[in-house]
Design an enzyme around this catalytic site. Structure first.
Site, PDB file in Angstrom:
ATOM      1  N   HIS A 139     -51.985 -63.454 -43.477  1.00 60.13           N
ATOM      2  CA  HIS A 139     -52.457 -63.958 -42.187  1.00 60.13           C
ATOM      3  C   HIS A 139     -51.466 -64.918 -41.541  1.00 60.13           C
ATOM      4  O   HIS A 139     -51.604 -65.227 -40.353  1.00 60.13           O
ATOM      5  CB  HIS A 139     -53.796 -64.695 -42.329  1.00 60.13           C
ATOM      6  CG  HIS A 139     -54.941 -63.817 -42.729  1.00 60.13           C
ATOM      7  ND1 HIS A 139     -55.305 -62.669 -42.061  1.00 60.13           N
ATOM      8  CD2 HIS A 139     -55.796 -63.922 -43.767  1.00 60.13           C
ATOM      9  CE1 HIS A 139     -56.338 -62.109 -42.648  1.00 60.13           C
ATOM     10  NE2 HIS A 139     -56.669 -62.841 -43.685  1.00 60.13           N
TER      11      HIS A 139
ATOM     12  N   ASP B 114     -55.846 -55.078 -47.937  1.00 63.56           N
ATOM     13  CA  ASP B 114     -56.769 -56.215 -48.010  1.00 63.56           C
ATOM     14  C   ASP B 114     -57.899 -55.965 -47.009  1.00 63.56           C
ATOM     15  O   ASP B 114     -57.710 -55.294 -45.987  1.00 63.56           O
ATOM     16  CB  ASP B 114     -55.994 -57.493 -47.637  1.00 63.56           C
ATOM     17  CG  ASP B 114     -56.819 -58.749 -47.782  1.00 63.56           C
ATOM     18  OD1 ASP B 114     -56.643 -59.485 -48.758  1.00 63.56           O
ATOM     19  OD2 ASP B 114     -57.675 -58.984 -46.895  1.00 63.56           O
TER      20      ASP B 114
ATOM     21  N   HIS C   2     -59.137 -57.753 -44.894  1.00 58.05           N
ATOM     22  CA  HIS C   2     -58.953 -58.446 -43.613  1.00 58.05           C
ATOM     23  C   HIS C   2     -57.628 -58.022 -42.981  1.00 58.05           C
ATOM     24  O   HIS C   2     -56.685 -57.681 -43.678  1.00 58.05           O
ATOM     25  CB  HIS C   2     -59.004 -59.959 -43.845  1.00 58.05           C
ATOM     26  CG  HIS C   2     -60.235 -60.374 -44.564  1.00 58.05           C
ATOM     27  ND1 HIS C   2     -60.269 -60.578 -45.935  1.00 58.05           N
ATOM     28  CD2 HIS C   2     -61.505 -60.571 -44.128  1.00 58.05           C
ATOM     29  CE1 HIS C   2     -61.509 -60.907 -46.306  1.00 58.05           C
ATOM     30  NE2 HIS C   2     -62.274 -60.893 -45.229  1.00 58.05           N
TER      31      HIS C   2
ATOM     32  N   ASP D 164     -60.271 -57.667 -51.808  1.00 63.42           N
ATOM     33  CA  ASP D 164     -61.541 -58.137 -51.242  1.00 63.42           C
ATOM     34  C   ASP D 164     -62.290 -57.050 -50.472  1.00 63.42           C
ATOM     35  O   ASP D 164     -63.317 -57.327 -49.858  1.00 63.42           O
ATOM     36  CB  ASP D 164     -61.349 -59.396 -50.389  1.00 63.42           C
ATOM     37  CG  ASP D 164     -60.108 -59.349 -49.509  1.00 63.42           C
ATOM     38  OD1 ASP D 164     -59.770 -60.412 -48.946  1.00 63.42           O
ATOM     39  OD2 ASP D 164     -59.483 -58.273 -49.379  1.00 63.42           O
TER      40      ASP D 164
END
Ligand SMILES: Cc1nn(C)c(C)c1/N=N/c1ccc(/C=C/C(=O)NO)cc1
Ligand SMILES: [Zn+2]
Length: 371
Positions: A144, A181, A183, A269
């Site tokens: 991120h 991932d 996200h 995740d």
């Protein structure tokens, strides 16, 4: 075939403090203190399982080193690198990388440098032929983090720093980044958004984090148009949707791009037990997805597939997903199988979500822009 492995106890010493899982605690406002969701536990248990099941003995352990400021500033602004150092120097910790949800503990600057440096050492070993592929079990995560902003628990973008090092020092000109991932890999996408030498492909839960990020129309800018792909899968997506996305988007994109190196932002995740997303992958899903990526790397770039651990917050299930991934990466099996396979079989009967096909088809259409 040799698989490299990077781990270091300091990764477990990055202190994300107490919070209410995500938010800083605020007792008088009723926000009770709790351990932060991005705490060492899940990653420690991954390492312990790799060791306890005997797989560690099959790996070539690569010692990490701290990335230099010069290596960090290939990706991050000097002011941002300095910001992390300043936050890290605070006695008693309590710093933040920029978005209010990315704790910087006392000493986290040097630990984050060790995470980025661990990826640099792994891609270097691959470029020199000492290893075929590798896995860096690092913390803090990175995907991120943009050039000048920490976000979503990420301090330095480990994958981006390694990509730029591979191009600048190792003669690996074309780098593909696959991010599965749960996200959106917004930081990596932003860093390379206008650069056709780095292809970024992110599969993630639509709109989960960062909010309103990772839509299919985000397809790169300028010279980089066509070299960012996003597959924002709806909540509840599981094995079938992800494997379809790999077959219809990721593999064709890699074929067209013909990378010299594949980097994997390897968050776990999206697994069915993770608290920070609502996807439904199981250890068996990660095994199959990894098998396909290993095969693509073998066909395209001498097996050079280097993975960086990103998210994955379920202490009890993340280890089994990571083990399945690592068994495929090494081409070995251990005596440990997913003890929850029967449990998850009961409720990962994935609902067919028509929107999944639309999202995958829309991303697949953009693949032809890659030349
Ligand atoms: C938005 C928003 N607003 N507020 C108040 C809060 C607490 C917000 N979410 N924070 C989040 C939510 C999810 C992550 C996941 C990171 C990861 O696993 N990446 O791979 C990080 C921060
Ligand atoms: Zn994540």
């Amino acid at each position: 075939m040799t698989t490299g492995y990077v781990f270091h106890p300091e990764y477990l010493w990055h202190d994300t403090g107490t919070s209410a899982g995500l938010l800083p605690a605020d007792p008088t406002a009723g926000v009770q203190p709790a351990v932060h969701v991005e705490n060492p536990d899940a990653k420690r248990r991954v390492h312990e399982l790799i060791h306890a099941c005997g797989l560690l003995g099959e790996l070539m352990v690569i010692e990490p080193r701290r990335a230099t400021v010069a290596e960090l500033t290939r990706v991050h602004t000097p002011a941002y690198v300095q910001h992390i150092k300043t936050q890290s120097d605070l006695r008693g910790g309590g710093g933040d990388a920029g978005d209010g949800f990315s704790p910087v503990g006392h000493g986290s600057y040097d630990i984050a440098r060790l995470a980025a440096g661990g990826l640099i050492e792994l891609v270097t070993a691959a470029a020199h032929g000492d290893i075929t592929n590798g896995y860096a079990l690092v913390r803090p995560p990175g995907h991120h983090a943009t050039a000048n902003q920490g976000m979503g628990f990420c301090l330095f973008n480990n994958i981006a720093v390694a990509a730029r090092h591979a191009q600048a020092e190792l003669g690996l000109a074309r780098v593909a980044v696959v991010d599965w991932d749960a996200h959106h890999g917004n930081g990596t996408q932003a860093i390379f958004n206008d650069d056709p030498s780095v292809l970024t492909i992110s599969l993630h839960q639509a709109g989960c984090f960062p909010p309103d990020s990772g839509w299919t129309h985000e397809n790169g800018t300028g010279d980089g148009t066509g070299y960012a792909l996003n597959v924002p899968l709806p909540p509840g997506s599981g094995h079938a949707a992800y494997l379809n996305a790999i077959h219809q988007v990721v593999l064709p994109a890699l074929d067209r791009f013909a990378p010299d190196l594949i980097l994997l932002a390897n968050g776990f995740d999206a697994n069915v037990f993770d608290p920070l997303a609502r996807q439904m992958l199981t250890a068996a899903s990660y095994r199959e997805m990894t098998r396909l990526l290993v095969s693509a790397a073998d066909q395209l770039c001498h097996g050079r597939l280097i993975a960086a651990h990103e998210g994955g917050y379920s202490p009890f299930y993340t280890p089994y997903c990571a083990l399945a991934f690592l068994e495929e990466l090494t081409g070995t099996t251990t005596h440990v199988t997913d003890p929850l396979a029967a449990v998850v079989a009961g409720y990962t009967a994935e609902p067919f979500l028509p929107h999944q096909c639309e999202v995958i088809a829309a991303a697949a259409q953009l693949v032809e822009r890659i030349s």
